[in-house]
Design an enzyme around this catalytic site. Structure first.
Site, mmCIF file in Angstrom:
data_model
loop_
_atom_site.group_PDB
_atom_site.id
_atom_site.type_symbol
_atom_site.label_atom_id
_atom_site.label_comp_id
_atom_site.label_asym_id
_atom_site.label_seq_id
_atom_site.Cartn_x
_atom_site.Cartn_y
_atom_site.Cartn_z
ATOM 1 N N ARG A 1 0.854 -1.203 0.000
ATOM 2 C CA ARG A 1 0.000 0.000 0.000
ATOM 3 C C ARG A 1 0.880 1.240 0.000
ATOM 4 O O ARG A 1 0.595 2.235 -0.654
ATOM 5 C CB ARG A 1 -0.953 -0.002 1.208
ATOM 6 C CG ARG A 1 -1.679 1.322 1.363
ATOM 7 C CD ARG A 1 -2.930 1.256 2.256
ATOM 8 N NE ARG A 1 -2.803 0.386 3.405
ATOM 9 C CZ ARG A 1 -2.069 0.662 4.504
ATOM 10 N NH1 ARG A 1 -1.408 1.801 4.591
ATOM 11 N NH2 ARG A 1 -2.008 -0.194 5.503
ATOM 12 N N TYR B 1 -17.053 16.956 -15.034
ATOM 13 C CA TYR B 1 -17.457 15.552 -15.157
ATOM 14 C C TYR B 1 -18.432 15.225 -14.015
ATOM 15 O O TYR B 1 -18.182 15.587 -12.853
ATOM 16 C CB TYR B 1 -16.214 14.655 -15.094
ATOM 17 C CG TYR B 1 -16.550 13.211 -14.840
ATOM 18 C CD1 TYR B 1 -17.351 12.505 -15.727
ATOM 19 C CD2 TYR B 1 -16.098 12.556 -13.702
ATOM 20 C CE1 TYR B 1 -17.696 11.185 -15.480
ATOM 21 C CE2 TYR B 1 -16.419 11.230 -13.456
ATOM 22 C CZ TYR B 1 -17.233 10.558 -14.350
ATOM 23 O OH TYR B 1 -17.577 9.248 -14.099
ATOM 24 N N ASP C 1 -7.650 19.085 -14.017
ATOM 25 C CA ASP C 1 -7.945 17.725 -14.477
ATOM 26 C C ASP C 1 -7.545 17.668 -15.951
ATOM 27 O O ASP C 1 -8.185 18.282 -16.808
ATOM 28 C CB ASP C 1 -9.445 17.434 -14.285
ATOM 29 C CG ASP C 1 -9.805 16.005 -14.663
ATOM 30 O OD1 ASP C 1 -9.131 15.429 -15.544
ATOM 31 O OD2 ASP C 1 -10.783 15.474 -14.107
ATOM 32 N N LYS D 1 -8.532 6.696 -19.026
ATOM 33 C CA LYS D 1 -8.819 7.246 -20.351
ATOM 34 C C LYS D 1 -7.572 7.191 -21.248
ATOM 35 O O LYS D 1 -7.080 6.118 -21.510
ATOM 36 C CB LYS D 1 -9.379 8.659 -20.177
ATOM 37 C CG LYS D 1 -10.504 8.756 -19.132
ATOM 38 C CD LYS D 1 -11.691 7.917 -19.510
ATOM 39 C CE LYS D 1 -12.873 7.918 -18.560
ATOM 40 N NZ LYS D 1 -12.740 8.211 -17.178
#
Ligand SMILES: Cc1ncc(COP(=O)(O)O)c(C=O)c1O
Length: 409
Positions: A77, A130, A203, A228
């Site tokens: 992690r 978004y 973004d 994406k």
């Protein structure tokens, strides 16, 4: 069996030895984008010479005596070598100092919000963000005490006016925005944010680091849904944050480890593989989008085409200044209203009807009913006759022919 434990930690651990600076700085200074995309973040394995980083499917690492970590790795992690390679690569591509890879774009955003804001703080936010980002800010962060004001990213004065001096901690923009492809002037908005003592978050999902590098233009944090264009093959969900400032990096790194929404090694590997061809793909996405825009513009069934490459697009000049090219997303409105928009989506064949964007295959969607359904009834609602295309890298003639038949007479 005793549950797996990790050593107590109240500070972000130092990044593994080979990670900071050496790879990112060296490649940034010496190499072009494509070279960095292929080489930054990873040196061929010293024992085998493997040119591609292995998928380190391990949760923990042998220590040479208590605290004797090899390369800074103690628990996956906190850090995993496959993720480290991806994080170094992303940092180099965005010309940042540190990259952080997460399980999704929204996981990255959530970590960022909790790292850099506190209850009572305020952020300025795109009025056409978004839908999922809006939902996170409005429905999750809102009830915890984080306030936001929507404003048009294309209107620098409106963004400035939305700032609450002393309380606004982040000015958050997408550019181009999803799905209306509005353009924010990153350099000007960085000035607006910094004058108010706030940070500018960009973004960069739609542009990708190949087309636009917000940190170079003055932004403080870059956000990606690597699902994406970075991943680029619709086979992985992921997110990233990239920063230049090491103090901000430390806060994000602490929260990345403390909150734990990290990218797994398999996902990190897929994303890294996608990034190696980002430049080639983005050029072809842009070529094909230009062909599609040429076809749609002036089509009798189309009432409006949104694409920052069009000279009449209100953000064209700014986009031309801050983007290498205009990307693969095209939105348009149809004459026949929502019914016709839904019919076009249903009829298309080469364009696959589906959510998401940025993969090699072309996708078509109806934002009002699909990706942006969560903003229905809010000030962020999108027009019902709007269709969004993610133009892929297939043969351009086939894409145009498909649109021609699905738009009908
Ligand atoms: C611009 C933008 N930002 C963030 C996200 C969220 O990313 P993810 O779906 O990987 O959580 C998306 C997803 O579509 C997006 O389009």
């Amino acid at each position: 069996m005793a549950p797996q434990e990790e050593p107590p930690r109240d500070k972000w651990p130092p990044a593994p030895e080979h990670y900071p600076r050496r790879v990112t700085q060296e490649h940034r200074n010496k190499s072009g984008f494509e070279t960095r995309a292929i080489h930054a973040g990873y040196e061929p394995d010293p024992t085998t010479g493997a040119v591609i980083p292995p998928i380190f499917a391990t949760s923990t690492y042998k220590q040479d005596g208590v605290g004797g970590l090899r390369g800074g790795y103690e628990y996956s992690r906190s850090a995993n070598p496959t993720r480290t390679a991806l994080e170094g690569n992303l940092a180099a591509l965005e010309e940042g100092e540190r990259g952080f890879a997460f399980a999704s774009g929204l996981a990255a955003e959530d970590t960022l919000l909790r790292a850099l804001t506190r209850p009572g703080d305020h952020l300025v936010f795109p009025d056409d963000a978004y839908g999922g980002t809006f939902r996170l800010v409005d429905k999750v962060a809102g009830p915890w005490g984080l306030e936001h004001t929507p404003a048009q990213v294309a209107d620098v004065d409106a963004m400035r006016a939305a700032i609450r001096p002393g309380t606004t901690k982040l000015v958050w923009v997408e550019t181009p925005t999803n799905p209306l492809l509005n353009i924010g002037d990153i350099e000007a908005l960085a000035g607006v944010a910094h004058d108010a003592g706030a940070l500018l978050v960009v973004d960069n999902t739609f542009a990708s680091p190949y087309l636009q590098q917000p940190l170079v233009l003055g932004a403080d944090v870059v956000v990606h849904s690597t699902t994406k264009y970075c991943g680029g093959h619709s086979d992985v969900v992921g997110g990233a944050l990239v920063v230049r400032d090491l103090e901000i990096a430390e806060k994000i790194g602490f929260h990345q480890n403390a909150m734990g929404a990290v990218a797994g090694p398999f996902d990190a590997w897929l994303t890294l593989r996608g990034l190696r061809t980002l430049a080639l793909r983005m050029d072809r996405h842009s070529d094909n989008a230009e062909r599609v825009v040429e076809f749609l513009t002036g089509h009798p069934q189309v009432s409006h085409v949104y694409y920052p490459g069009l000279p009449e697009h209100p953000g064209h000049e700014v986009a031309a200044r801050q983007m290498r090219r205009f990307g693969g997303i095209v939105s348009f409105r149809v004459i026949g209203g929502e019914e016709q928009a839904l019919a076009v989506c249903d009829r298309s064949e080469v364009f696959t009807l589906g959510e998401s964007l940025g993969g090699v295959e072309s996708l078509i969607e109806h934002p009002g009913r699909m990706t942006h359904a969560s903003v229905a009834g809010t000030e962020l609602e999108v027009p019902p006759d709007l269709i969004r295309l993610s133009v892929g890298i297939e043969t351009a003639d086939d894409l145009v022919a498909d649109l021609e038949s699905s738009l009908g007479g």
